[in-house]
Design a protein around this motif. Structure first.
Motif, PDB file in Angstrom:
ATOM      1  N   UNK A 138       0.823  -1.218   0.000  1.00  0.00           N
ATOM      2  CA  UNK A 138       0.000   0.000   0.000  1.00  0.00           C
ATOM      3  C   UNK A 138       0.858   1.269   0.000  1.00  0.00           C
ATOM      4  N   UNK A 139       0.256   2.322  -0.530  1.00  0.00           N
ATOM      5  CA  UNK A 139       0.879   3.646  -0.504  1.00  0.00           C
ATOM      6  C   UNK A 139       0.455   4.374   0.757  1.00  0.00           C
ATOM      7  N   UNK A 140       1.418   5.016   1.400  1.00  0.00           N
ATOM      8  CA  UNK A 140       1.137   5.915   2.516  1.00  0.00           C
ATOM      9  C   UNK A 140       1.601   7.301   2.100  1.00  0.00           C
ATOM     10  N   UNK A 141       0.652   8.217   2.028  1.00  0.00           N
ATOM     11  CA  UNK A 141       0.948   9.592   1.655  1.00  0.00           C
ATOM     12  C   UNK A 141       0.677  10.474   2.865  1.00  0.00           C
ATOM     13  N   UNK A 173      -5.802  15.873  -0.413  1.00  0.00           N
ATOM     14  CA  UNK A 173      -6.153  14.618   0.260  1.00  0.00           C
ATOM     15  C   UNK A 173      -7.495  14.098  -0.242  1.00  0.00           C
ATOM     16  N   UNK A 174      -8.468  14.977  -0.293  1.00  0.00           N
ATOM     17  CA  UNK A 174      -9.803  14.570  -0.764  1.00  0.00           C
ATOM     18  C   UNK A 174      -9.755  14.114  -2.218  1.00  0.00           C
ATOM     19  N   UNK A 175      -8.905  14.708  -3.020  1.00  0.00           N
ATOM     20  CA  UNK A 175      -8.735  14.277  -4.398  1.00  0.00           C
ATOM     21  C   UNK A 175      -8.232  12.827  -4.442  1.00  0.00           C
ATOM     22  N   UNK A 176      -7.232  12.511  -3.633  1.00  0.00           N
ATOM     23  CA  UNK A 176      -6.705  11.145  -3.606  1.00  0.00           C
ATOM     24  C   UNK A 176      -7.775  10.160  -3.135  1.00  0.00           C
ATOM     25  N   UNK A 177      -8.608  10.574  -2.194  1.00  0.00           N
ATOM     26  CA  UNK A 177      -9.696   9.721  -1.717  1.00  0.00           C
ATOM     27  C   UNK A 177     -10.718   9.496  -2.829  1.00  0.00           C
ATOM     28  N   UNK A 178     -11.169  10.578  -3.444  1.00  0.00           N
ATOM     29  CA  UNK A 178     -12.250  10.485  -4.430  1.00  0.00           C
ATOM     30  C   UNK A 178     -11.803   9.872  -5.751  1.00  0.00           C
ATOM     31  N   UNK A 179     -10.622  10.207  -6.212  1.00  0.00           N
ATOM     32  CA  UNK A 179     -10.180   9.771  -7.537  1.00  0.00           C
ATOM     33  C   UNK A 179      -9.355   8.494  -7.540  1.00  0.00           C
ATOM     34  N   UNK A 180      -8.731   8.175  -6.399  1.00  0.00           N
ATOM     35  CA  UNK A 180      -7.851   7.014  -6.381  1.00  0.00           C
ATOM     36  C   UNK A 180      -8.188   6.023  -5.274  1.00  0.00           C
ATOM     37  N   UNK A 181      -9.279   6.255  -4.571  1.00  0.00           N
ATOM     38  CA  UNK A 181      -9.738   5.293  -3.581  1.00  0.00           C
ATOM     39  C   UNK A 181      -8.907   5.190  -2.324  1.00  0.00           C
ATOM     40  N   UNK A 182      -8.090   6.205  -2.039  1.00  0.00           N
ATOM     41  CA  UNK A 182      -7.318   6.208  -0.788  1.00  0.00           C
ATOM     42  C   UNK A 182      -8.270   6.287   0.403  1.00  0.00           C
ATOM     43  N   UNK A 183      -7.832   5.740   1.522  1.00  0.00           N
ATOM     44  CA  UNK A 183      -8.505   5.982   2.796  1.00  0.00           C
ATOM     45  C   UNK A 183      -7.952   7.293   3.322  1.00  0.00           C
ATOM     46  N   UNK A 214      -2.677  16.201 -11.907  1.00  0.00           N
ATOM     47  CA  UNK A 214      -2.157  15.422 -13.041  1.00  0.00           C
ATOM     48  C   UNK A 214      -0.946  14.585 -12.616  1.00  0.00           C
ATOM     49  N   UNK A 215      -0.036  15.203 -11.882  1.00  0.00           N
ATOM     50  CA  UNK A 215       1.165  14.473 -11.453  1.00  0.00           C
ATOM     51  C   UNK A 215       0.829  13.368 -10.460  1.00  0.00           C
ATOM     52  N   UNK A 216      -0.137  13.629  -9.572  1.00  0.00           N
ATOM     53  CA  UNK A 216      -0.555  12.578  -8.632  1.00  0.00           C
ATOM     54  C   UNK A 216      -1.287  11.461  -9.369  1.00  0.00           C
ATOM     55  N   UNK A 217      -2.050  11.819 -10.413  1.00  0.00           N
ATOM     56  CA  UNK A 217      -2.708  10.790 -11.231  1.00  0.00           C
ATOM     57  C   UNK A 217      -1.671   9.843 -11.824  1.00  0.00           C
ATOM     58  N   UNK A 218      -0.576  10.409 -12.325  1.00  0.00           N
ATOM     59  CA  UNK A 218       0.476   9.573 -12.923  1.00  0.00           C
ATOM     60  C   UNK A 218       1.139   8.685 -11.873  1.00  0.00           C
ATOM     61  N   UNK A 219       1.363   9.229 -10.700  1.00  0.00           N
ATOM     62  CA  UNK A 219       2.052   8.472  -9.651  1.00  0.00           C
ATOM     63  C   UNK A 219       1.173   7.392  -9.035  1.00  0.00           C
ATOM     64  N   UNK A 220      -0.100   7.716  -8.810  1.00  0.00           N
ATOM     65  CA  UNK A 220      -0.963   6.812  -8.045  1.00  0.00           C
ATOM     66  C   UNK A 220      -2.075   6.196  -8.884  1.00  0.00           C
ATOM     67  N   UNK A 221      -1.745   5.836 -10.088  1.00  0.00           N
ATOM     68  CA  UNK A 221      -2.745   5.107 -10.883  1.00  0.00           C
ATOM     69  C   UNK A 221      -3.124   3.864 -10.094  1.00  0.00           C
ATOM     70  N   UNK A 222      -4.399   3.709  -9.879  1.00  0.00           N
ATOM     71  CA  UNK A 222      -4.872   2.572  -9.093  1.00  0.00           C
ATOM     72  C   UNK A 222      -5.596   1.595  -9.991  1.00  0.00           C
ATOM     73  N   UNK A 223      -5.785   0.396  -9.490  1.00  0.00           N
ATOM     74  CA  UNK A 223      -6.539  -0.589 -10.238  1.00  0.00           C
ATOM     75  C   UNK A 223      -7.907  -0.049 -10.608  1.00  0.00           C
ATOM     76  N   UNK A 224      -8.518   0.673  -9.690  1.00  0.00           N
ATOM     77  CA  UNK A 224      -9.847   1.216  -9.956  1.00  0.00           C
ATOM     78  C   UNK A 224      -9.813   2.156 -11.153  1.00  0.00           C
ATOM     79  N   UNK A 225      -8.851   3.069 -11.191  1.00  0.00           N
ATOM     80  CA  UNK A 225      -8.815   4.029 -12.296  1.00  0.00           C
ATOM     81  C   UNK A 225      -8.436   3.319 -13.603  1.00  0.00           C
TER      82      UNK A 225
END
Length: 182
Positions: free
Chosen positions: A4-7, A21-31, A166-177
């Motif tokens: 897992x990723x810890x940010x 933080x909310x972007x990572x939760x909503x777009x990449x499924x982070x807790x 955009x940069x976080x999208x590239x770094x944290x592409x998740x299975x969901x996305x």
């Protein structure tokens, strides 16, 4: 099993940590673990109110950090990516937040904002005194420690925020996305 990723978010108050933080939760499924929300959930007040309440405030702040640690550990053990939204103003705080007992990919997202923009944002939130003066006294610039990768961003404008996303999208592409084809 994936690691897992810890940010951990770091930056002055009103730097945009909660939005990212909310972007990572909503777009990449982070807790998402937002320390300000946790303080309010547990005690019905924020950090500055606790800060001005002596021993009681100190105890409530310590209890908030314990609850954060427990929730963070549960999420990571379950294999979830976790984002912690905290000012994380010094290396001690950052090292505590990254100490997990679980193997993780660690990233420190450092949001920098110009003094003028911070003042404007704090004024919009009703913080009439220089909300940054207190943080100036205790702030430590993040430094490479080997414990985490530093992702440093300027966050003064909406265009800056788009670039961050955009940069976080590239770094944290998740299975969901990837599954949804984004």
């Amino acid at each position: 099993m994936k690691i897992p990723n810890l940010v951990v978010m770091t930056g002055y108050p009103s730097a945009g940590k909660s939005q990212v933080s909310k972007y990572l939760v909503e777009e990449h499924g982070f807790t998402g673990l937002l320390i300000d929300d946790l303080r309010r959930e547990l005690f019905g007040r924020g950090y500055l109110e606790m800060l001005n309440d002596g021993e009681r405030g100190d105890q409530e702040n310590q209890d908030t950090w314990r609850a954060l640690e427990w929730r963070k550990a549960c999420g990571l053990i379950a294999g979830h990516n976790v984002v912690v939204d905290s000012t994380a103003q010094d290396e001690y705080s950052r090292s505590v937040l990254f100490h997990t007992g679980v193997t993780t990919n660690n990233s420190l997202v450092y949001l920098q904002v110009s003094r003028e923009e911070l003042t404007r944002r704090n004024a919009a939130r009703g913080r009439v005194n220089d909300a940054n003066a207190m943080w100036d006294e205790i702030w430590e610039e993040p430094k490479e420690t080997g414990l985490y990768e530093i992702l440093k961003f300027q966050n003064d404008t909406p265009k800056d925020q788009e670039r961050i996303f955009r940069e976080l999208d590239q770094k944290f592409r998740t299975r969901r996305s990837l599954f949804w084809g984004f």
